[in-house]
Design a protein around this motif. Structure first.
Motif, PDB file in Angstrom:
ATOM      1  N   ASP A 150       0.889  -1.158   0.000  1.00  0.00           N
ATOM      2  CA  ASP A 150       0.000   0.000   0.000  1.00  0.00           C
ATOM      3  C   ASP A 150       0.928   1.210   0.000  1.00  0.00           C
ATOM      4  O   ASP A 150       1.647   1.457   0.976  1.00  0.00           O
ATOM      5  CB  ASP A 150      -0.897  -0.007   1.240  1.00  0.00           C
ATOM      6  N   VAL A 151       0.961   1.935  -1.093  1.00  0.00           N
ATOM      7  CA  VAL A 151       1.981   2.970  -1.299  1.00  0.00           C
ATOM      8  C   VAL A 151       1.911   4.066  -0.239  1.00  0.00           C
ATOM      9  O   VAL A 151       2.943   4.498   0.278  1.00  0.00           O
ATOM     10  CB  VAL A 151       1.870   3.568  -2.721  1.00  0.00           C
ATOM     11  N   GLN A 152       0.729   4.517   0.111  1.00  0.00           N
ATOM     12  CA  GLN A 152       0.628   5.625   1.059  1.00  0.00           C
ATOM     13  C   GLN A 152       1.123   5.251   2.451  1.00  0.00           C
ATOM     14  O   GLN A 152       1.823   6.022   3.092  1.00  0.00           O
ATOM     15  CB  GLN A 152      -0.809   6.146   1.120  1.00  0.00           C
ATOM     16  N   SER A 153       0.783   4.060   2.923  1.00  0.00           N
ATOM     17  CA  SER A 153       1.199   3.665   4.269  1.00  0.00           C
ATOM     18  C   SER A 153       2.546   2.940   4.278  1.00  0.00           C
ATOM     19  O   SER A 153       3.201   2.870   5.312  1.00  0.00           O
ATOM     20  CB  SER A 153       0.140   2.757   4.905  1.00  0.00           C
ATOM     21  N   GLY A 154       2.931   2.370   3.150  1.00  0.00           N
ATOM     22  CA  GLY A 154       4.158   1.585   3.091  1.00  0.00           C
ATOM     23  C   GLY A 154       3.989   0.166   3.613  1.00  0.00           C
ATOM     24  O   GLY A 154       4.946  -0.607   3.666  1.00  0.00           O
TER      25      GLY A 154
END
Length: 189
Positions: A150-154
């Motif tokens: 998940d790119v935003q949360s990493g």
């Protein structure tokens, strides 16, 4: 002069058992042809219409550009499975060359790029094996680990690892493609 019975009684039964054993052996050999070992986590429901990116797949092998080959296969398989917005990170973010493997820092740079591009999910991973085995038959062998981030949360929301070998007449790219397709099947179904 009487004709000779080639397959009468016990001889015929023994011959039939031998044929059945031979056929069973072929079935077992076919089952293990192109042996694969795969471990995967349960895949959450991930949207095919969200923006996706293929980030660097780190090459831990001695085979030049194995990570880049795995990236290209992964992107193609996602696109052919109906993922409509698949981007590839810019080439200048990866340091993989013929002599120097990609490092983990390139994944961080690519993840920063993906955040700026408003990508929802990214696929990354590593290639642990990508070669033809040494020996008489020279079977192709591939080992790959993939993860969806998940790119935003990493956060890693899914991961899988596996290895696969093929027959001596198989190509390394076909073994790699079959392995990667098996790995990402839970995500693409």
């Amino acid at each position: 002069m009487q004709g000779i019975k080639l397959f009468g009684g016990a001889a015929r039964a023994n011959w039939m058992r031998g044929v059945a054993t031979w056929i069973a052996g072929l079935a077992v050999a076919a089952t293990f042809a192109g042996c694969a070992t795969i471990n995967t986590s349960a895949a959450p429901q991930l949207s095919r219409t969200e923006s996706w990116a293929v980030l660097p797949i780190v090459n831990y092998t001695e085979t030049p550009q194995a990570g880049m080959a795995a990236e290209a296969i992964t992107q193609s398989l996602l696109t052919s499975s109906g993922f409509t917005q698949v981007k590839r990170y810019p080439a200048n973010l990866s340091r993989e060359t013929l002599v120097e493997p990609t490092d983990r820092a390139s994944i961080d740079r690519a993840l920063d790029w993906a955040r700026k591009e408003n990508v929802k999910y990214a696929v990354s991973g590593a290639v642990e094996e990508w070669r033809y085995k040494v020996g008489v038959d020279g079977e192709p062998a591939a080992g790959v680990t993939l993860q969806v981030i998940d790119v935003q949360s990493g956060a890693v929301v899914w991961s899988a690892t596996g290895s696969r070998t093929g027959w001596s007449r198989s190509s390394l790219s076909s073994v790699g493609q079959k392995l990667i397709a098996s790995l990402i099947a839970p995500v693409t179904q």
